[in-house]
Design a protein around this motif. Structure first.
Motif, mmCIF file in Angstrom:
data_model
loop_
_atom_site.group_PDB
_atom_site.id
_atom_site.type_symbol
_atom_site.label_atom_id
_atom_site.label_comp_id
_atom_site.label_asym_id
_atom_site.label_seq_id
_atom_site.Cartn_x
_atom_site.Cartn_y
_atom_site.Cartn_z
ATOM 1 N N TYR A 51 0.609 -1.236 -0.226
ATOM 2 C CA TYR A 51 -0.467 0.139 -0.238
ATOM 3 C C TYR A 51 0.779 0.410 -0.206
ATOM 4 C CZ TYR A 51 -3.263 3.341 1.413
ATOM 5 O OH TYR A 51 -4.597 4.469 1.711
ATOM 6 N N ASN A 52 0.691 2.226 -1.056
ATOM 7 C CA ASN A 52 1.784 2.673 -1.412
ATOM 8 C C ASN A 52 0.802 4.931 -1.830
ATOM 9 O OD1 ASN A 52 3.897 4.940 -1.240
ATOM 10 N ND2 ASN A 52 4.333 4.393 -2.938
ATOM 11 N N PRO A 53 -0.177 4.842 -0.155
ATOM 12 C CA PRO A 53 -0.848 6.455 -0.231
ATOM 13 C C PRO A 53 -0.088 7.451 -0.668
ATOM 14 C CG PRO A 53 -0.209 6.154 1.584
ATOM 15 C CD PRO A 53 0.623 4.864 1.038
ATOM 16 N N PRO A 54 -0.708 8.574 -1.425
ATOM 17 C CA PRO A 54 -0.185 9.930 -1.523
ATOM 18 C C PRO A 54 1.134 10.277 -0.328
ATOM 19 C CG PRO A 54 -2.615 9.886 -1.717
ATOM 20 C CD PRO A 54 -2.238 8.045 -1.547
ATOM 21 N N LEU A 55 1.136 11.662 -0.754
ATOM 22 C CA LEU A 55 2.089 11.997 0.114
ATOM 23 C C LEU A 55 1.233 12.615 1.383
ATOM 24 C CD1 LEU A 55 4.513 12.515 1.407
ATOM 25 C CD2 LEU A 55 4.790 15.097 0.113
ATOM 26 N N HIS A 56 -0.158 13.291 1.325
ATOM 27 C CA HIS A 56 -0.780 13.708 1.825
ATOM 28 C C HIS A 56 -1.273 12.739 3.373
ATOM 29 C CE1 HIS A 56 -3.703 12.691 -1.204
ATOM 30 N NE2 HIS A 56 -4.966 12.685 0.451
ATOM 31 N N LYS A 57 -1.606 11.656 3.217
ATOM 32 C CA LYS A 57 -2.314 10.406 3.287
ATOM 33 C C LYS A 57 -1.212 10.496 4.144
ATOM 34 C CE LYS A 57 -6.345 8.665 2.268
ATOM 35 N NZ LYS A 57 -7.220 8.472 2.915
ATOM 36 N N LYS A 58 0.046 10.139 3.318
ATOM 37 C CA LYS A 58 0.803 10.005 4.200
ATOM 38 C C LYS A 58 1.797 10.877 6.153
ATOM 39 C CE LYS A 58 4.041 7.100 1.185
ATOM 40 N NZ LYS A 58 5.700 7.069 0.665
ATOM 41 N N ALA A 59 1.460 11.888 5.721
ATOM 42 C CA ALA A 59 1.363 12.896 6.811
ATOM 43 C C ALA A 59 0.199 12.810 7.476
ATOM 44 C CB ALA A 59 1.246 14.265 5.556
ATOM 45 N N SER A 60 -0.838 12.183 7.146
ATOM 46 C CA SER A 60 -2.344 12.394 7.937
ATOM 47 C C SER A 60 -1.959 10.957 8.917
ATOM 48 C CB SER A 60 -3.535 12.113 7.124
ATOM 49 O OG SER A 60 -3.303 10.918 6.295
ATOM 50 N N HIS A 61 -1.479 9.879 8.070
ATOM 51 C CA HIS A 61 -0.989 9.027 9.235
ATOM 52 C C HIS A 61 -0.216 9.302 9.920
ATOM 53 C CE1 HIS A 61 -2.872 5.094 7.350
ATOM 54 N NE2 HIS A 61 -3.511 6.351 6.650
ATOM 55 N N ILE A 62 1.267 10.176 9.931
ATOM 56 C CA ILE A 62 2.241 10.044 10.840
ATOM 57 C C ILE A 62 1.954 11.306 11.537
ATOM 58 C CG2 ILE A 62 4.077 12.017 11.409
ATOM 59 C CD1 ILE A 62 4.824 10.511 8.365
ATOM 60 N N ALA A 63 1.065 12.442 11.160
ATOM 61 C CA ALA A 63 0.309 12.725 12.419
ATOM 62 C C ALA A 63 -1.041 12.475 13.570
ATOM 63 C CB ALA A 63 -0.758 14.445 11.635
ATOM 64 N N TRP A 64 -1.362 11.732 12.316
ATOM 65 C CA TRP A 64 -2.309 10.859 13.541
ATOM 66 C C TRP A 64 -1.720 10.476 14.646
ATOM 67 C CZ3 TRP A 64 -7.646 11.432 14.510
ATOM 68 C CH2 TRP A 64 -8.969 10.438 15.197
#
Length: 149
Positions: A51-64
């Motif tokens: 699963y390789n999501p777009p950058l904004h999804k990665k940022a939201s996962h890391i922030a969460w």
């Protein structure tokens, strides 16, 4: 199988070669949609293989993830501070503590009185033995042994 479905458990390097074939052949039980369910129950992108999501999804996962760690850390520290400050105690804890202290003092007083009574009884017995020894005519050595031991 939907395009967003990916295996839940990470694969070892030897299993990665056959992952594409296994993914196509596997049932939907082993697959999870990363966009389903409440956000706090969704798996993070690094927990999903392939699963390789777009950058904004990665940022939201890391922030969460980071925010949840900070929140739980603050909650833990808050519980420790509340315990140290006495905010988790009963409203009338000082009354309970005073009652326990009074009970402890009364027990100590009773113990001291019983020890004094026991010592007084021992002294009375020694005096009676000395008087009996004087009446029987025993010498001074017997008196000293009774007094010393």
């Amino acid at each position: 199988m939907a395009a967003a479905d990916v295996p839940l458990s990470p694969l070892r390097s030897a299993d990665r070669r056959t992952a594409a074939a296994d993914t196509a052949a596997s049932e939907d039980d082993d697959l999870v949609d990363p966009n389903e369910g409440p956000i706090w129950q969704r798996p993070y992108y690094w927990q999903l293989v392939g699963y390789n999501p777009p950058l904004h999804k990665k940022a939201s996962h890391i922030a969460w993830w980071f925010g949840s760690k900070v929140f739980y850390g603050m909650e833990f520290i808050g519980a420790i501070v509340a315990d140290l400050a006495g905010m988790n105690q009963s409203k009338y804890q000082y009354v309970i503590d005073a009652m326990k202290e009074d009970e402890r003092r009364e027990q100590r007083k009773k113990r001291i009185e019983s020890e004094r009574a026991m010592l007084a009884e021992e002294e009375r017995v020694k005096r009676e033995q000395m008087q009996m020894g004087d009446l029987e005519g025993e010498g001074g050595e017997a008196k000293e042994s009774l007094l010393n031991g």
